[in-house]
Scaffold this motif. Structure first.
Motif, PDB file in Angstrom:
ATOM      1  N   LEU B  26      28.498  32.449  -7.897  1.00  0.00           N
ATOM      2  CA  LEU B  26      27.846  31.846  -6.737  1.00  0.00           C
ATOM      3  C   LEU B  26      28.389  30.424  -6.588  1.00  0.00           C
ATOM      4  O   LEU B  26      28.604  29.727  -7.584  1.00  0.00           O
ATOM      5  CB  LEU B  26      26.341  31.823  -6.971  1.00  0.00           C
ATOM      6  CG  LEU B  26      25.470  31.578  -5.754  1.00  0.00           C
ATOM      7  CD1 LEU B  26      25.530  32.776  -4.837  1.00  0.00           C
ATOM      8  CD2 LEU B  26      24.039  31.328  -6.172  1.00  0.00           C
ATOM      9  N   TYR B  50      23.037  23.643  -9.105  1.00  0.00           N
ATOM     10  CA  TYR B  50      23.152  24.971  -9.687  1.00  0.00           C
ATOM     11  C   TYR B  50      24.621  25.335  -9.703  1.00  0.00           C
ATOM     12  O   TYR B  50      25.313  25.193  -8.688  1.00  0.00           O
ATOM     13  CB  TYR B  50      22.357  25.977  -8.863  1.00  0.00           C
ATOM     14  CG  TYR B  50      22.347  27.358  -9.438  1.00  0.00           C
ATOM     15  CD1 TYR B  50      21.417  27.723 -10.412  1.00  0.00           C
ATOM     16  CD2 TYR B  50      23.288  28.290  -9.033  1.00  0.00           C
ATOM     17  CE1 TYR B  50      21.426  28.974 -10.952  1.00  0.00           C
ATOM     18  CE2 TYR B  50      23.311  29.556  -9.582  1.00  0.00           C
ATOM     19  CZ  TYR B  50      22.381  29.890 -10.538  1.00  0.00           C
ATOM     20  OH  TYR B  50      22.388  31.148 -11.085  1.00  0.00           O
ATOM     21  N   ASN B  51      25.120  25.777 -10.841  1.00  0.00           N
ATOM     22  CA  ASN B  51      26.545  26.114 -10.992  1.00  0.00           C
ATOM     23  C   ASN B  51      27.467  24.916 -10.766  1.00  0.00           C
ATOM     24  O   ASN B  51      28.623  25.080 -10.407  1.00  0.00           O
ATOM     25  CB  ASN B  51      26.960  27.229 -10.020  1.00  0.00           C
ATOM     26  CG  ASN B  51      26.777  28.589 -10.639  1.00  0.00           C
ATOM     27  OD1 ASN B  51      26.348  28.697 -11.780  1.00  0.00           O
ATOM     28  ND2 ASN B  51      27.073  29.635  -9.886  1.00  0.00           N
ATOM     29  N   ASN B 145      26.204  29.765  -1.455  1.00  0.00           N
ATOM     30  CA  ASN B 145      24.923  29.432  -2.070  1.00  0.00           C
ATOM     31  C   ASN B 145      23.975  29.014  -0.960  1.00  0.00           C
ATOM     32  O   ASN B 145      24.112  27.956  -0.376  1.00  0.00           O
ATOM     33  CB  ASN B 145      25.153  28.281  -3.051  1.00  0.00           C
ATOM     34  CG  ASN B 145      23.919  27.986  -3.871  1.00  0.00           C
ATOM     35  OD1 ASN B 145      22.799  28.164  -3.418  1.00  0.00           O
ATOM     36  ND2 ASN B 145      24.134  27.529  -5.088  1.00  0.00           N
ATOM     37  N   TYR B 150      19.904  32.254  -2.656  1.00  0.00           N
ATOM     38  CA  TYR B 150      20.557  31.955  -3.933  1.00  0.00           C
ATOM     39  C   TYR B 150      21.291  33.170  -4.490  1.00  0.00           C
ATOM     40  O   TYR B 150      22.038  33.807  -3.777  1.00  0.00           O
ATOM     41  CB  TYR B 150      19.553  31.394  -4.946  1.00  0.00           C
ATOM     42  CG  TYR B 150      18.901  30.134  -4.443  1.00  0.00           C
ATOM     43  CD1 TYR B 150      19.656  29.020  -4.120  1.00  0.00           C
ATOM     44  CD2 TYR B 150      17.524  30.084  -4.233  1.00  0.00           C
ATOM     45  CE1 TYR B 150      19.068  27.863  -3.629  1.00  0.00           C
ATOM     46  CE2 TYR B 150      16.925  28.944  -3.739  1.00  0.00           C
ATOM     47  CZ  TYR B 150      17.704  27.837  -3.432  1.00  0.00           C
ATOM     48  OH  TYR B 150      17.117  26.713  -2.927  1.00  0.00           O
ATOM     49  N   GLU B 151      21.011  33.533  -5.754  1.00  0.00           N
ATOM     50  CA  GLU B 151      21.768  34.620  -6.388  1.00  0.00           C
ATOM     51  C   GLU B 151      21.481  35.984  -5.763  1.00  0.00           C
ATOM     52  O   GLU B 151      22.266  36.919  -5.901  1.00  0.00           O
ATOM     53  CB  GLU B 151      21.447  34.688  -7.890  1.00  0.00           C
ATOM     54  CG  GLU B 151      21.957  33.498  -8.697  1.00  0.00           C
ATOM     55  CD  GLU B 151      23.403  33.650  -9.133  1.00  0.00           C
ATOM     56  OE1 GLU B 151      24.067  34.591  -8.688  1.00  0.00           O
ATOM     57  OE2 GLU B 151      23.861  32.800  -9.929  1.00  0.00           O
ATOM     58  N   ARG B 154      23.707  38.689  -3.660  1.00  0.00           N
ATOM     59  CA  ARG B 154      24.485  39.827  -4.191  1.00  0.00           C
ATOM     60  C   ARG B 154      23.902  41.164  -3.746  1.00  0.00           C
ATOM     61  O   ARG B 154      24.619  42.157  -3.642  1.00  0.00           O
ATOM     62  CB  ARG B 154      24.503  39.786  -5.716  1.00  0.00           C
ATOM     63  CG  ARG B 154      25.130  38.527  -6.264  1.00  0.00           C
ATOM     64  CD  ARG B 154      24.911  38.410  -7.761  1.00  0.00           C
ATOM     65  NE  ARG B 154      25.296  37.091  -8.224  1.00  0.00           N
ATOM     66  CZ  ARG B 154      26.560  36.713  -8.383  1.00  0.00           C
ATOM     67  NH1 ARG B 154      27.520  37.561  -8.123  1.00  0.00           N
ATOM     68  NH2 ARG B 154      26.847  35.507  -8.788  1.00  0.00           N
TER      69      ARG B 154
END
Lengths: 196, 332
Positions: B26, B50-51, B145, B150-151, B154
């Motif tokens: 991400l 994040y990330n 993102n 967010y995640e 997917r």
């Protein structure tokens, strides 16, 4: 049939005693009408014995039969919905009616009742041919009628809220278009149920 | 090889797209900013990412912008790979609107936390001392993102293909029903039935993935949304179709009734599913003012996985359908 609706409305009247909010009032009315429609139209094909079926078979084309059935069902439902509306307003009317566009509401009730009749006529023919009573009709008819019922309810809520014709007409036209589509489909498909 | 190359392709597409959907990283983003409002004088903002890799290549540039003006942080301290502290000097009489926090790492990305802080009780906008770059630098293969998603973005590669596959199978089933009414061959009736059975399997998967996604993003397993009502009605219609088939013993009569119901229900359902959500509000993208994924949410990084996933799942559905038809012929 009328007795069934009046009893249902009277039970609601005894049950709620006044204070119904507008959405609940609207939903309750259509639920009563929905079940009345299921009951009334289940009979339209079921009450027929084999002899009369043969007679009709030799006499009329399937297209004529389904159109006649549809017209009869639509008229029954219109009369039934108007009478139950009258009864419903008398017993449960109250403050909900005060702000409503009553003419518009009556039009919605007529178009909606005819729409329910149109959809359920073919379903009734299918379940009668399957030789299974009102149980199968409910299973087959409910999902098909549900989206239509949702749009009718939205249109009638608009009428109750006193929306103008122009802002509510989208839903009304929509219900009407589905009525026409349903009749066309029934006209095309019924001959296949009628053969043998 | 001649007959089964497409099955191999289907398997490869599904496996490849699923792996990519789970493994592609991400894109970095910002998740939180404390405190959430400013006051004149010196203000220290703690920003979490994040990330992100703030600890690499020196501290990032941090700025605030409210649409009219922007200011840059006087001092930026990196606390860790995902945490940074920025000290701003806020002029007097600023306030009345919300501002975005912008972090520009030295790697060239552009991270924005939209409407992160309230500028305070004054009335003026921020002074026009700083502008953030219009274009972010090119980056590797990563999924966007987005706030709220967010995640879970997917899930796009699993949830949406299920519904596409279901619709393809149902259209196929109606096609076979029409063919049955025209020809009267019971073979086409069997095909219509099997297509419905497989489509219900995909509907179940679609409901499952959708339910998980709704819980993660909208906060509930089920919401009163037109698309969801449409999905429920579809599933009920085809369950009723199977009930109808189950309740008639004579094969010819069963085929007649099932074909008529299939066509009738499908056309009505199609009309409702296509048109009704456009008349009313929906939480789904593409309805009620929400942008569709295809407009700008679905960028090339997502497309590269999404289209193969859709194609792969549709082919898998057809493969399953093919197997089911052959099985019931073999056992008869």
């Amino acid at each position: 049939m009328l007795l069934y609706v009046i009893s249902a409305i009277y039970v609601c009247y005894l049950g709620v005693r006044g204070g119904l909010s507008l959405p609940v009032w609207n939903a309750l009315f259509w639920i009563i009408l929905l079940f009345a429609a299921f009951n009334a139209l289940a009979r339209s094909f079921q009450r027929e014995d084999a002899d009369r079926q043969h007679y009709l078979h030799s006499l009329a084309s399937p297209q004529a039969v389904i159109l006649a059935r549809g017209a009869y069902a639509a008229m029954t439902m219109m009369v039934l919905s108007l009478l139950s509306l009258l009864c419903y307003i008398l017993l449960l009317g109250g403050p909900v009616i005060a702000g409503a566009d009553l003419v518009q509401f009556i039009v919605v009730v007529m178009v909606g009742g005819a729409g329910l009749a149109a959809v359920l006529t073919l379903i009734s023919a299918i379940s009668a041919r399957a030789g299974n009573g009102i149980g199968l009709m409910a299973v087959l008819g409910f999902p098909v009628v549900l989206p239509m019922l949702l749009s009718i309810m939205r249109a009638s809520k608009g009428a109750l809220d006193g929306l103008s014709w122009s802002s509510n007409s989208t839903y009304l036209l929509w219900v009407f278009a589905v009525d026409v589509l349903t009749v066309t489909l029934s006209y095309l498909l019924f001959p296949y149920l009628w053969r043998d | 090889m001649k007959h089964w190359w497409w099955k191999l392709l289907a398997a490869l597409l599904v496996i490849g797209a699923s792996l990519a959907a789970l493994l592609v990283p991400l894109a970095p983003g910002l998740t939180e900013c404390v405190p959430s409002s400013l006051s004149p004088g010196t203000v220290t903002l703690s920003i979490s990412g994040y990330n992100t890799r703030f600890d690499r290549n020196g501290p990032p540039a941090v700025g605030l912008t409210d649409g009219h003006g922007g200011i840059q942080a006087d001092q930026v301290t990196v606390l860790g790979p995902t945490s940074v502290k920025a000290i701003f000097t806020i002029p007097a009489d600023v306030g009345g609107r919300s501002a975005h926090v912008v972090v520009l790492p030295s790697s060239g990305e552009r991270l924005v936390l939209f409407d992160a802080v309230w500028t305070g009780s004054g009335e003026g906008s921020l002074p026009d001392r700083w502008k953030f770059p219009e274009q972010a630098a090119a980056h590797g293969w990563e999924f966007p993102n987005r706030a709220i998603l967010y995640e879970t973005i997917r899930n796009l590669m699993f949830h949406v293909p299920m519904w596409f596959t279901m619709m393809v199978l149902q259209a196929l089933s109606v096609g076979y029903s029409v063919a049955y009414l025209r020809s009267g061959e019971l073979r086409t009736d069997l095909q219509a039935e099997k297509a419905v059975q497989v489509s219900l399997f995909f509907a179940a998967l679609g409901l499952l993935t959708g339910s998980l996604w709704a819980r993660a993003t909208w906060g509930a397993w089920w919401t009163n949304d037109t698309k969801l009502n449409g999905a429920a009605v579809t599933t009920l219609i085809y369950l009723a179709y199977l009930v109808l088939r189950g309740s008639v013993a004579d094969a010819k009569k069963r085929a007649d009734l099932a074909a008529v119901y299939n066509i009738f229900a499908f056309v009505l359902m199609l009309v409702f599913i296509m048109v009704l959500p456009r008349l009313t509000d929906s939480l789904h993208p593409g309805n009620g003012g929400n942008p569709a994924f295809s407009q700008y949410d679905l960028d090339d990084d997502l497309r590269r996985v999404f289209y193969p996933a859709v194609l792969g799942w549709i082919m898998t559905g057809l493969w399953l359908f093919n197997l089911r038809v052959r099985m019931s012929r073999a056992f008869r």
